[in-house]
Scaffold this active site. Structure first.
Site, PDB file in Angstrom:
ATOM      1  N   ASN A 148      -1.167 -10.079  -5.033  1.00 24.51           N
ATOM      2  CA  ASN A 148      -0.973 -10.280  -3.471  1.00 24.51           C
ATOM      3  C   ASN A 148      -2.615  -9.732  -3.079  1.00 24.51           C
ATOM      4  O   ASN A 148      -3.285  -9.010  -3.758  1.00 24.51           O
ATOM      5  CB  ASN A 148      -0.142  -9.267  -2.661  1.00 24.51           C
ATOM      6  CG  ASN A 148      -0.731  -7.871  -2.397  1.00 24.51           C
ATOM      7  OD1 ASN A 148      -1.094  -7.663  -1.329  1.00 24.51           O
ATOM      8  ND2 ASN A 148       0.052  -6.805  -3.346  1.00 24.51           N
ATOM      9  N   GLY A 152      -3.943  -7.667   2.266  1.00 28.85           N
ATOM     10  CA  GLY A 152      -5.128  -7.061   3.256  1.00 28.85           C
ATOM     11  C   GLY A 152      -4.731  -6.393   4.425  1.00 28.85           C
ATOM     12  O   GLY A 152      -5.264  -6.604   5.718  1.00 28.85           O
ATOM     13  N   PHE A 153      -3.552  -5.811   4.283  1.00 26.21           N
ATOM     14  CA  PHE A 153      -2.842  -4.874   5.437  1.00 26.21           C
ATOM     15  C   PHE A 153      -2.661  -5.891   6.854  1.00 26.21           C
ATOM     16  O   PHE A 153      -3.127  -5.429   7.849  1.00 26.21           O
ATOM     17  CB  PHE A 153      -3.669  -3.744   5.821  1.00 26.21           C
ATOM     18  CG  PHE A 153      -4.083  -2.723   4.725  1.00 26.21           C
ATOM     19  CD1 PHE A 153      -2.943  -2.327   4.057  1.00 26.21           C
ATOM     20  CD2 PHE A 153      -5.138  -2.211   4.508  1.00 26.21           C
ATOM     21  CE1 PHE A 153      -3.147  -1.440   3.208  1.00 26.21           C
ATOM     22  CE2 PHE A 153      -5.446  -1.346   3.515  1.00 26.21           C
ATOM     23  CZ  PHE A 153      -4.504  -0.773   3.009  1.00 26.21           C
ATOM     24  N   ASN A 165      -2.817   6.158   2.165  1.00 26.00           N
ATOM     25  CA  ASN A 165      -3.058   5.011   1.071  1.00 26.00           C
ATOM     26  C   ASN A 165      -4.566   5.069   0.991  1.00 26.00           C
ATOM     27  O   ASN A 165      -5.237   4.694   1.842  1.00 26.00           O
ATOM     28  CB  ASN A 165      -2.503   3.668   1.679  1.00 26.00           C
ATOM     29  CG  ASN A 165      -2.834   2.654   0.614  1.00 26.00           C
ATOM     30  OD1 ASN A 165      -3.430   2.685  -0.203  1.00 26.00           O
ATOM     31  ND2 ASN A 165      -2.332   1.376   1.064  1.00 26.00           N
ATOM     32  N   SER A 185      -5.002   0.514  -1.982  1.00 22.94           N
ATOM     33  CA  SER A 185      -4.670  -0.820  -1.973  1.00 22.94           C
ATOM     34  C   SER A 185      -6.080  -1.854  -2.639  1.00 22.94           C
ATOM     35  O   SER A 185      -7.214  -1.176  -1.762  1.00 22.94           O
ATOM     36  CB  SER A 185      -4.300  -1.293  -0.715  1.00 22.94           C
ATOM     37  OG  SER A 185      -2.792  -0.865  -0.498  1.00 22.94           O
ATOM     38  N   ASN A 234      -7.188  -4.354  -1.635  1.00 20.61           N
ATOM     39  CA  ASN A 234      -7.498  -5.787  -1.216  1.00 20.61           C
ATOM     40  C   ASN A 234      -8.372  -5.564   0.038  1.00 20.61           C
ATOM     41  O   ASN A 234      -8.903  -6.524   0.763  1.00 20.61           O
ATOM     42  CB  ASN A 234      -6.373  -6.401  -0.747  1.00 20.61           C
ATOM     43  CG  ASN A 234      -5.627  -6.749  -2.067  1.00 20.61           C
ATOM     44  OD1 ASN A 234      -5.914  -7.487  -2.925  1.00 20.61           O
ATOM     45  ND2 ASN A 234      -4.143  -6.266  -1.918  1.00 20.61           N
ATOM     46  N   LYS A 275      -1.368   8.337  -2.097  1.00 23.97           N
ATOM     47  CA  LYS A 275      -1.090   7.300  -2.946  1.00 23.97           C
ATOM     48  C   LYS A 275      -2.324   6.830  -3.844  1.00 23.97           C
ATOM     49  O   LYS A 275      -3.282   6.288  -2.907  1.00 23.97           O
ATOM     50  CB  LYS A 275      -0.442   6.072  -2.152  1.00 23.97           C
ATOM     51  CG  LYS A 275       0.073   4.901  -3.118  1.00 23.97           C
ATOM     52  CD  LYS A 275       0.842   3.998  -2.333  1.00 23.97           C
ATOM     53  CE  LYS A 275       1.346   2.809  -3.364  1.00 23.97           C
ATOM     54  NZ  LYS A 275       2.412   1.907  -2.556  1.00 23.97           N
ATOM     55  N   GLY A 299       6.152  -1.392 -11.313  1.00 24.81           N
ATOM     56  CA  GLY A 299       6.699  -2.147 -12.289  1.00 24.81           C
ATOM     57  C   GLY A 299       8.264  -2.043 -12.798  1.00 24.81           C
ATOM     58  O   GLY A 299       8.858  -2.391 -13.759  1.00 24.81           O
TER      59      GLY A 299
HETATM   60  C1  LIG Z   1       2.868  -8.021  -0.683  1.00 27.55           C
HETATM   61  C2  LIG Z   1       2.681  -6.732  -0.897  1.00 27.55           C
HETATM   62  C3  LIG Z   1       2.082  -5.836   0.027  1.00 27.55           C
HETATM   63  C4  LIG Z   1       2.026  -4.389  -0.248  1.00 27.55           C
HETATM   64  N1  LIG Z   1       1.501  -3.606   1.041  1.00 27.55           N
HETATM   65  C5  LIG Z   1       1.317  -2.394   0.654  1.00 27.55           C
HETATM   66  C6  LIG Z   1       0.807  -1.415   1.774  1.00 27.55           C
HETATM   67  O1  LIG Z   1       0.720  -1.824   2.849  1.00 27.55           O
HETATM   68  N2  LIG Z   1       0.754  -0.157   1.442  1.00 27.55           N
HETATM   69  C7  LIG Z   1       0.781   0.280   0.058  1.00 27.55           C
HETATM   70  O2  LIG Z   1       0.693   1.602  -0.274  1.00 27.55           O
HETATM   71  N3  LIG Z   1       1.109  -0.333  -1.039  1.00 27.55           N
HETATM   72  C8  LIG Z   1       1.409  -1.747  -0.620  1.00 27.55           C
HETATM   73  N4  LIG Z   1       1.939  -2.728  -1.900  1.00 27.55           N
HETATM   74  C9  LIG Z   1       2.006  -1.843  -3.122  1.00 27.55           C
HETATM   75  C10 LIG Z   1       3.652  -1.454  -3.363  1.00 27.55           C
HETATM   76  O3  LIG Z   1       3.926  -0.379  -2.496  1.00 27.55           O
HETATM   77  C11 LIG Z   1       3.619  -0.875  -4.652  1.00 27.55           C
HETATM   78  O4  LIG Z   1       2.835   0.213  -4.882  1.00 27.55           O
HETATM   79  C12 LIG Z   1       3.032  -1.910  -5.662  1.00 27.55           C
HETATM   80  O5  LIG Z   1       3.481  -3.068  -5.442  1.00 27.55           O
HETATM   81  C13 LIG Z   1       3.526  -1.443  -7.316  1.00 27.55           C
HETATM   82  O6  LIG Z   1       4.750  -1.325  -7.160  1.00 27.55           O
HETATM   83  P1  LIG Z   1       6.013  -2.729  -7.659  1.00 27.55           P
HETATM   84  O7  LIG Z   1       5.224  -3.003  -9.410  1.00 27.55           O
HETATM   85  O8  LIG Z   1       7.065  -1.960  -7.915  1.00 27.55           O
HETATM   86  O9  LIG Z   1       5.667  -3.586  -6.810  1.00 27.55           O
HETATM   87  C14 LIG Z   1       1.982  -3.960  -1.516  1.00 27.55           C
HETATM   88  C15 LIG Z   1       2.624  -4.809  -2.683  1.00 27.55           C
HETATM   89  C16 LIG Z   1       2.831  -6.142  -2.325  1.00 27.55           C
HETATM   90  C17 LIG Z   1       3.349  -7.097  -3.532  1.00 27.55           C
END
Ligand SMILES: Cc1cc2nc3c(=O)[nH]c(=O)nc-3n(C[C@H](O)[C@H](O)[C@H](O)COP(=O)(O)O)c2cc1C
Length: 328
Positions: A118, A121-122, A172, A175, A177, A209, A285
């Site tokens: 993804n 971009g917040f 955070n 991220s 992005n 984070k 994951g």
């Molecule tokens: C579409 C999308 C939006 C996300 N938005 C945020 C976010 O706003 N803030 C944040 O700390 N992580 C965000 N994440 C990251 C997830 O919280 C997580 O840390 C990351 O996807 C890894 O975990 P997973 O493999 O279980 O998804 C986002 C992930 C995805 C896929």
């Protein structure tokens, strides 16, 4: 034995959701989550006091956390009834942001299984609107509010204002992005000042984070600085930055099982290096009960996931809880 609801979701995901264009699938999934009262079904939950953990002094009924992604309070409230021990809201910025243009989310089929990339971009409603919305949210389990900013002042304001409505505050800096958030890890000295200021801004327990892309900086600078600032909880971590030509930004954050082995290694190392000075949330994951167990066995206090919620469906938390309970 596979639960019939899990089988039903597999059919729905493989047969319908994974074949639709990503924006349609996201809209459909979120509408279903908003409308279907899944949280009323006891099948999703396990009430067993032995599974409880304490994070920054806050009691979570179990160690499974929905990672940051949703800001819609109806979805957050639903998720609180779907077996999670805590639910994290999407990172909120001071002003509303539309996020990056589409395509900002694509599926990937990796050797390890289905994942996402993804460049969101917040996209979020901003501090004022979100604060008004969560003021009415009932906390069936603890709510973790997440904040993201471009300056120390942004983080301080957000932590102070949203901290009042969350049980814990996650900030955070990981991220991939938006340059300004991701770049904090490349400026560890400024980050030290940021953490000290944020720690003074709220009485709620803080979680930092961090990114799996900066293991060395994390462990040499960021975690020690967090501990010095009195921040005792580390969420390790966010998505991994990858090139992805299908996305509008040409790159994005990879999530899902492909990043699991790194999450496990990071958790294991962090516990070995910092011992019981940190409480550790391992995120990245998890899409099976076995992966959840491996993170806890590696020393994680709790584990987070988001992509597994999409690819495996809302029953995953319950499946993990059953395995945790069987082990007690
Ligand atoms: C579409 C999308 C939006 C996300 N938005 C945020 C976010 O706003 N803030 C944040 O700390 N992580 C965000 N994440 C990251 C997830 O919280 C997580 O840390 C990351 O996807 C890894 O975990 P997973 O493999 O279980 O998804 C986002 C992930 C995805 C896929």
């Amino acid at each position: 034995m596979t639960h019939p609801l899990a089988t039903l979701y597999r059919l729905l995901y493989d047969g319908v959701l994974s074949r639709l264009p990503e924006p349609t699938a996201v809209a459909l999934g979120q509408t279903a989550l908003r409308l279907l009262p899944l949280d009323r079904l006891p099948a999703f939950r396990v009430g067993d006091a032995r599974l409880a953990v304490t994070l920054g002094g806050v009691r979570l009924p179990n160690p499974i956390i929905l990672a940051a992604m949703y800001y819609d309070t109806r979805i957050l409230e639903r998720a609180m009834g779907l077996g999670f021990g805590a639910v994290t809201a999407k990172s909120i910025t001071r002003n509303p942001r539309p996020g990056h243009p589409e395509p900002n989310l694509v599926r990937v089929r990796t050797a390890a299984g289905p994942g996402l990339v993804n460049c969101n971009g917040f996209a979020n409603p901003g501090l004022e609107a979100f604060r008004a919305a969560i003021a009415r949210l009932r906390h069936r389990v603890p709510l973790i509010v997440s904040v993201a900013g471009e300056s120390v002042d942004d983080y301080v304001t957000l932590a102070r204002e949203l901290g009042a409505f969350g049980d814990l505050v996650e900030f955070n800096i990981s991220s991939p992005n938006t340059k300004l958030v991701y770049a904090w890890s490349q400026r560890p000295d400024e980050l030290r000042a940021l953490m000290t200021a944020v720690a003074a801004a709220t009485t709620k327990p803080l979680i930092v984070k961090i990114s799996p892309d900066f293991a060395d900086v994390n462990e040499r600078h960021i975690i020690p600085a967090a501990l010095e600032a009195g921040i005792g909880i580390v969420n390790y971590g966010n998505t991994r930055r990858v090139e992805e030509p299908r996305l509008s930004q040409g790159a994005g954050g990879l999530s899902g099982p492909e990043i699991f082995e790194a999450t496990l290694a990071n958790a294991r190392r962090t516990r070995r290096v910092f011992g019981d000075r940190v409480q550790l949330i391992a995120t990245g994951g998890v899409d099976t009960p076995d992966k959840a167990l491996r993170l806890l066995d590696a020393g994680a206090t709790a584990l987070g996931y988001f992509t597994g919620f999409i690819t495996q469906g809302p029953l995953l938390a319950r499946r993990i809880l059953d395995v945790l309970r069987a082990r007690l």
